[in-house]
Design an enzyme around this catalytic site. Structure first.
Site, PDB file in Angstrom:
ATOM      1  N   SER A   1      43.355  51.823  28.841  1.00 45.65           N
ATOM      2  CA  SER A   1      42.555  51.260  29.923  1.00 45.65           C
ATOM      3  C   SER A   1      41.322  52.143  30.175  1.00 45.65           C
ATOM      4  O   SER A   1      40.582  52.411  29.235  1.00 45.65           O
ATOM      5  CB  SER A   1      43.421  51.074  31.163  1.00 45.65           C
ATOM      6  OG  SER A   1      42.776  50.222  32.078  1.00 45.65           O
TER       7      SER A   1
ATOM      8  N   ASP B   1      42.774  40.293  27.449  1.00 45.10           N
ATOM      9  CA  ASP B   1      43.156  41.446  28.249  1.00 45.10           C
ATOM     10  C   ASP B   1      43.153  41.086  29.740  1.00 45.10           C
ATOM     11  O   ASP B   1      42.176  40.542  30.257  1.00 45.10           O
ATOM     12  CB  ASP B   1      42.169  42.578  27.983  1.00 45.10           C
ATOM     13  CG  ASP B   1      42.556  43.841  28.707  1.00 45.10           C
ATOM     14  OD1 ASP B   1      43.249  44.667  28.112  1.00 45.10           O
ATOM     15  OD2 ASP B   1      42.193  43.990  29.896  1.00 45.10           O
TER      16      ASP B   1
ATOM     17  N   HIS C   1      47.968  44.006  29.087  1.00 47.20           N
ATOM     18  CA  HIS C   1      47.044  45.119  29.294  1.00 47.20           C
ATOM     19  C   HIS C   1      47.799  46.412  28.998  1.00 47.20           C
ATOM     20  O   HIS C   1      48.893  46.614  29.489  1.00 47.20           O
ATOM     21  CB  HIS C   1      46.522  45.118  30.739  1.00 47.20           C
ATOM     22  CG  HIS C   1      45.486  46.170  31.001  1.00 47.20           C
ATOM     23  ND1 HIS C   1      44.300  46.244  30.296  1.00 47.20           N
ATOM     24  CD2 HIS C   1      45.459  47.215  31.879  1.00 47.20           C
ATOM     25  CE1 HIS C   1      43.586  47.278  30.738  1.00 47.20           C
ATOM     26  NE2 HIS C   1      44.268  47.874  31.695  1.00 47.20           N
TER      27      HIS C   1
END
Length: 389
Positions: free
Chosen positions: A125, A233, A282
């Site tokens: 991330s 995502d 994610h």
């Protein structure tokens, strides 16, 4: 602060940058401090942590990297690992992401990193974007310290964002609704964010925000980087204002989602080493199910192993790809979860697990219409979906 698990017999080091969004002005940093304190202060961090996924020391969970020296660097700088500003009269907060990485490297050199063969800078991330922003700088730092022999590489997971048009435009009020370009533009100024010199030179002054987007910074990088990115995502959809609540999506949203997958796939076509499953999710590399996901029959740990081998081989001789050991793996099917190995989907309200067909129906996917568009019988399309073709 950082967490370290030494593995004295190994000359491989894995440094992991944690993710967790960012804040870009006094108001949303105050909110973050009130609601997500662990992402802004080390005061309440646990004394030890258990590594999972690629940080696990269990060969079953981490077949290729289990024996490496592992370093987990928690994210407390809120600046996508780019900041270089200390607390001042003007600024209540310090943003030192880029400096934290430098300091950790300095300290690790005395703990065995100096004899490393390979340093893999990984992150998920915001940490994945942090890898793109810092991998070359880490290599330069080690060279300047006299350690030219260490091969520095990057592994960026779920940090390859697009600066695309939002599904619905919203004003930049908080982190979640602010379009990524605007948030980063404000953030760079607030954090005194630094971007790599080679990327900076590609853009006009004041346009450095471009370097936070993978497809723009990647061509300027010197170190090899492996990019792991879900084609759909969840964080990207969130900043694009596609909120998948319990209601079926409207046709406009459905088309937007499919288009997002196409755009993302396009930005990865020249990325040498990549793993991009057509799933709605994610982050992956620190999940314990990270070994289960496959693209075209190859798992992520296997693809990383092939990448390692290809870098090792290409040092010895020309860059012939290894047979049966692919490193460029991108799903070509067009909608979320058309890959049967995607992580399980749960209904956000009931917590019930759903299969692909239930999920697509739940999303308002019109089987009749889709079958017509693809020139198929509806029953044939359903069969293909449940097999994941």
């Amino acid at each position: 602060s950082y967490y370290l698990k030494e593995s004295k017999g190994s000359r491989r080091w894995l440094l992991f940058l944690e993710g967790g969004w960012y804040c870009f002005n006094r108001e949303n940093c105050d909110t973050r401090y009130d609601t997500m304190r662990r992402l802004m202060s080390s005061r309440e961090w646990p004394v030890t942590r258990v590594g999972t996924g690629i940080l696990s020391s269990q060969p079953e969970e981490n077949p290729h990297w289990w024996n490496a020296n592992m370093v987990f660097i928690p994210y407390c700088s809120s600046d996508v690992w780019s900041g270089a500003s200390s607390k001042s009269e003007k600024n209540e907060y310090a943003f030192m992401g880029a400096l934290i990485i430098q300091e950790v490297i300095k300290e690790l050199v005395g703990k065995g990193l100096s004899t490393a063969k390979v340093l893999l800078l990984a992150g998920s991330s915001a940490g994945g974007t942090g890898v793109l922003l810092n991998v070359d700088r880490v290599a330069e730092q080690l060279e300047e310290m006299g350690y030219q022999g260490i091969q520095v590489r990057g592994l960026a997971d779920s940090g390859w964002f697009l600066d695309n048009k939002q599904y619905r435009r919203t004003d930049c009020i908080d982190t979640i609704t602010c379009a990524p370009t605007e948030a980063i533009r404000r953030g760079i100024r607030y954090w005194n964010g630094i971007v790599p010199e080679r990327c900076k030179l590609q853009f006009k002054e004041g346009e450095e925000w471009n370097c936070f987007f993978g497809y723009k910074i990647y061509p300027t990088l010197r170190c090899p980087v492996f990019v792991v990115q879900w084609l759909f995502d969840e964080a990207q959809l969130t900043v694009d204002n596609v909120h998948l609540t319990g209601q079926p999506v409207q046709e406009g949203q459905w088309l937007y989602i499919q288009n997002l997958g196409r755009e993302l796939r396009n930005t990865l076509k020249d990325v040498t080493a990549s793993f991009a499953p057509a799933c709605l999710s994610h982050e992956i590399i620190t999940r314990n199910h990270w070994t289960d996901i496959q693209v075209k029959g190859t798992s992520l740990p296997r693809a990383l192993h092939c990448w390692d081998r290809s870098l090792h081989e290409s040092n010895k001789n020309g860059k012939a790809p290894l047979k049966g050991c692919p490193i460029h793996l991108i799903d070509s099917c067009p909608w979320p979860h058309c890959n049967p190995s995607c992580p399980t989907i749960r209904d956000q309200f009931t917590g019930q697990e759903m299969n692909v067909i239930q999920f697509l129906m739940h999303m308002g996917f019109d089987v009749q219409k889709m079958a017509q568009q693809q020139g198929l019988e509806p029953s044939k399309l359903l069969g293909m979906l449940s097999n994941g073709n």
